[in-house]
Design a protein around this motif. Structure first.
Motif, short mmCIF file in Angstrom:
data_model
loop_
_atom_site.label_atom_id
_atom_site.label_comp_id
_atom_site.label_asym_id
_atom_site.label_seq_id
_atom_site.Cartn_x
_atom_site.Cartn_y
_atom_site.Cartn_z
N UNK A 132 -9.50 -27.35 -8.76
CA UNK A 132 -9.61 -26.15 -7.94
C UNK A 132 -10.49 -26.34 -6.71
N UNK A 133 -11.23 -27.43 -6.67
CA UNK A 133 -12.13 -27.71 -5.56
C UNK A 133 -12.90 -28.98 -5.87
N UNK A 134 -13.76 -29.42 -4.97
CA UNK A 134 -14.49 -30.67 -5.19
C UNK A 134 -15.29 -30.69 -6.50
N UNK A 135 -15.84 -29.52 -6.88
CA UNK A 135 -16.63 -29.45 -8.12
C UNK A 135 -16.19 -28.27 -8.98
N UNK A 136 -14.87 -28.08 -9.07
CA UNK A 136 -14.34 -26.99 -9.89
C UNK A 136 -12.93 -27.35 -10.37
N UNK A 137 -12.62 -26.92 -11.58
CA UNK A 137 -11.29 -27.15 -12.13
C UNK A 137 -10.98 -26.14 -13.21
N UNK A 138 -9.76 -26.24 -13.73
CA UNK A 138 -9.31 -25.29 -14.73
C UNK A 138 -8.51 -26.02 -15.81
N UNK A 139 -8.95 -25.85 -17.06
CA UNK A 139 -8.24 -26.39 -18.21
C UNK A 139 -7.43 -25.26 -18.81
N UNK A 140 -6.14 -25.53 -19.04
CA UNK A 140 -5.23 -24.51 -19.57
C UNK A 140 -4.62 -25.04 -20.87
N UNK A 141 -4.83 -24.30 -21.96
CA UNK A 141 -4.32 -24.66 -23.28
C UNK A 141 -3.21 -23.69 -23.64
N UNK A 142 -2.00 -24.21 -23.85
CA UNK A 142 -0.83 -23.37 -24.12
C UNK A 142 -0.13 -23.78 -25.41
N UNK A 143 0.80 -22.95 -25.84
CA UNK A 143 1.66 -23.22 -26.99
C UNK A 143 0.87 -23.43 -28.28
N UNK A 144 -0.23 -22.72 -28.42
CA UNK A 144 -1.03 -22.84 -29.63
C UNK A 144 -0.37 -22.01 -30.74
N UNK A 145 0.14 -22.70 -31.75
CA UNK A 145 0.77 -22.04 -32.88
C UNK A 145 -0.27 -21.49 -33.85
#
Length: 193
Positions: A132-145
């Motif tokens: 998302x930027x030089x010192x930022x990001x996003x972890x996305x966890x999907x399909x969790x049964x």
């Protein structure tokens, strides 16, 4: 956590290294996991604290959650704080030990690799990472049964511990902005350092 729900059937599994780290956390506080936790656990989970679990073994997510809840009870702290600390300790101990080769000097590269290797550490769900930027990001966890607020809090702690292990300049912030346990499509963690 009262407004969040859980769904655990016993089919979802995680690597033994997670439960090892959590048991080591309580042991470092002078509490023997085998004797202190067994009374708070169902039979299947109690077996996991009575003998060594291999890092490469698969462990039911439901058992990990039961062990984490028992640890929080025995540790007598705020359960949410304990769950975060278990994840943080898992990151700092495993990423400086058995999985040191996974650590990168650059957090974006580490989290990209983490997302690609998701299925090596659990047999459910999927993970993607977005810078998302030089010192930022996003972890996305999907399909969790299967899911539990305990696991989400531990994940937040893990991401914090990973950034600490990489000596990210800080201030380190990890915030879950949506959650499967609350009925959202994904668990999304905003990370900044």
């Amino acid at each position: 956590m009262a407004s969040k729900r859980k769904h655990l059937t016993g089919a979802a599994q995680v690597k033994g290294t997670m439960i090892q780290a959590h048991l080591n956390w309580i042991a470092k506080r002078g509490i023997d996991p085998a004797t202190a936790l067994a009374a708070h656990l169902p039979a299947e989970a109690a077996k996991l604290v009575s003998h060594a679990v291999l890092a490469t073994s698969w462990v039911p997510l439901s058992s990990l959650i039961a062990v984490d809840r028992a640890i929080a009870t025995v540790a007598k702290g705020n359960p949410d704080d304990v769950f975060r600390e278990l994840g943080r300790f898992s990151a700092t101990s495993n990423l400086s030990g058995i999985y040191a080769g996974f650590v990168s000097d650059e957090p974006h590269r580490f989290f990209e690799k983490q997302a690609r290797l998701h299925d090596r550490f659990q047999n459910f769900g999927a993970s993607t990472y977005k810078e998302l930027g030089p010192r930022a990001g996003q972890m996305r966890l999907t399909k969790y049964t299967e899911y539990s607020p305990v696991y989400c809090l531990s994940a937040a702690g893990y991401y914090q511990g990973a950034l600490e292990t990489m000596k990210a300049p800080g201030p380190i912030r990890v915030r879950e902005t949506s959650c499967t346990c609350a009925g959202d499509e994904a668990c999304v963690f905003d990370l900044s350092w």
